[in-house]
Write an enzyme that holds these catalytic residues in place. Structure first.
Site, short mmCIF file in Angstrom:
data_model
loop_
_atom_site.label_atom_id
_atom_site.label_comp_id
_atom_site.label_asym_id
_atom_site.label_seq_id
_atom_site.Cartn_x
_atom_site.Cartn_y
_atom_site.Cartn_z
CG ASP A 1 -24.72 -11.17 47.24
OD1 ASP A 1 -23.57 -11.59 47.04
OD2 ASP A 1 -25.18 -10.15 46.71
CE LYS B 1 -20.01 -7.16 47.92
NZ LYS B 1 -19.63 -6.18 46.87
CG MET C 1 -26.76 -0.75 51.58
SD MET C 1 -25.70 -0.89 50.12
CE MET C 1 -26.54 0.19 48.95
#
Length: 269
Positions: free
Chosen positions: A41, A63, A177
């Site tokens: 990642d 991502k 997030m």
């Protein structure tokens, strides 16, 4: 290609930790050393790839906001493809794969397609990023517990769990997030009387490039913007933010402010 006599299509989901490569677990390092293919990642430190044997395929599947190397469905399919082609696939994911990391989701897909699976925990940035600047998730006299939330649901709506968090200020709230919704989160907490709740943003926690700002719910969005902080970062809301490491000139003042509260709590704890 793995030794055909030992060929076993399998997946190991490994937590890369919060950023500092020295915080990878020993078991995680061993899994990387035994990998026949690695899918990693954006939040996994590239330095960790040094544990992988030369010649092993390294595939970036990261991502981040505004960019995806693969869709989640594409990653799931790639895991299975690589396992049947090479053998042991290591899926290296930032933090801990089971804390908003979709780690078990990928394992379930692999299992449904005939792969053996394993999980290696990682140190979650939810706790480590804040801790790296002196903010504990809990502290006697300041916090009764902590919760870790994502800012949004799968359909991009603000998480309903934030509403409960806004109404229980004695519990530390850690939000992952959430930078793109920071102003909305702050407004929600302020609406329930939390405008003066201490707040902090930590970007690149545990790394030499780490940056952090602290303030209150009322001004944290402005402070983060002025400092140029953005995703990925960890948001911390709660009295424990007052324990954040301070420059020497102000540390004594902070200690003086909170000492009476800590002493009062100690008498009944």
């Amino acid at each position: 290609m793995a030794d055909s006599s030992l060929f076993l299509p399998r997946l190991t989901v490994v937590g890369a930790g919060p950023g500092d490569p020295d915080l990878l677990t020993l078991k995680g390092a061993k899994a990387l050393a035994a990998a026949d293919a690695v899918l990693y990642d954006a939040l996994a430190n590239d330095a960790l790839l040094a544990h992988v044997r030369p010649g092993v395929p390294l595939i970036f599947v990261g991502k981040r906001s505004g960019f995806k190397a693969y869709t989640q469905e594409g990653i799931n399919e790639l895991i299975v493809q690589q396992a049947y082609r090479h053998g042991h696939v290591v899926r290296l994911k930032g933090g801990d794969p089971f804390v908003f990391g979709r780690g078990r989701e990928e394992m379930l897909y692999a299992e449904a397609n005939g792969l053996a699976t394993d999980y290696v925990p990682g140190i979650s940035s939810a706790v480590a990023a804040a801790g790296s600047v002196g903010i504990p998730a809990t502290h006697r006299g300041l916090s009764e517990g902590f919760r870790v939330l994502t800012a949004t649901t799968a359909d991009e709506q603000l998480s309903t769990a934030l509403l409960e968090a806004a109404q229980t200020p004695t519990v530390t709230t850690i939000i992952l997030m959430g930078m793109s919704r920071l102003a909305e989160i702050a407004a929600l907490f302020a609406r329930y009387g939390g405008a003066e709740v201490p707040a902090a943003i930590i970007q690149n926690g545990t790394l030499p490039t780490a940056r952090a700002v602290a303030g209150t719910v009322a001004d944290i969005a402005g402070r983060a913007s002025a400092a140029g902080l953005g995703a990925p970062a960890v948001i911390v809301l709660g009295e424990v933010v007052r324990l954040m490491k301070q420059p020497a000139a102000t540390a004594a003042n902070v200690a003086t402010e909170i000492l009476p509260e800590l002493l009062a709590y100690a008498k009944v704890a």
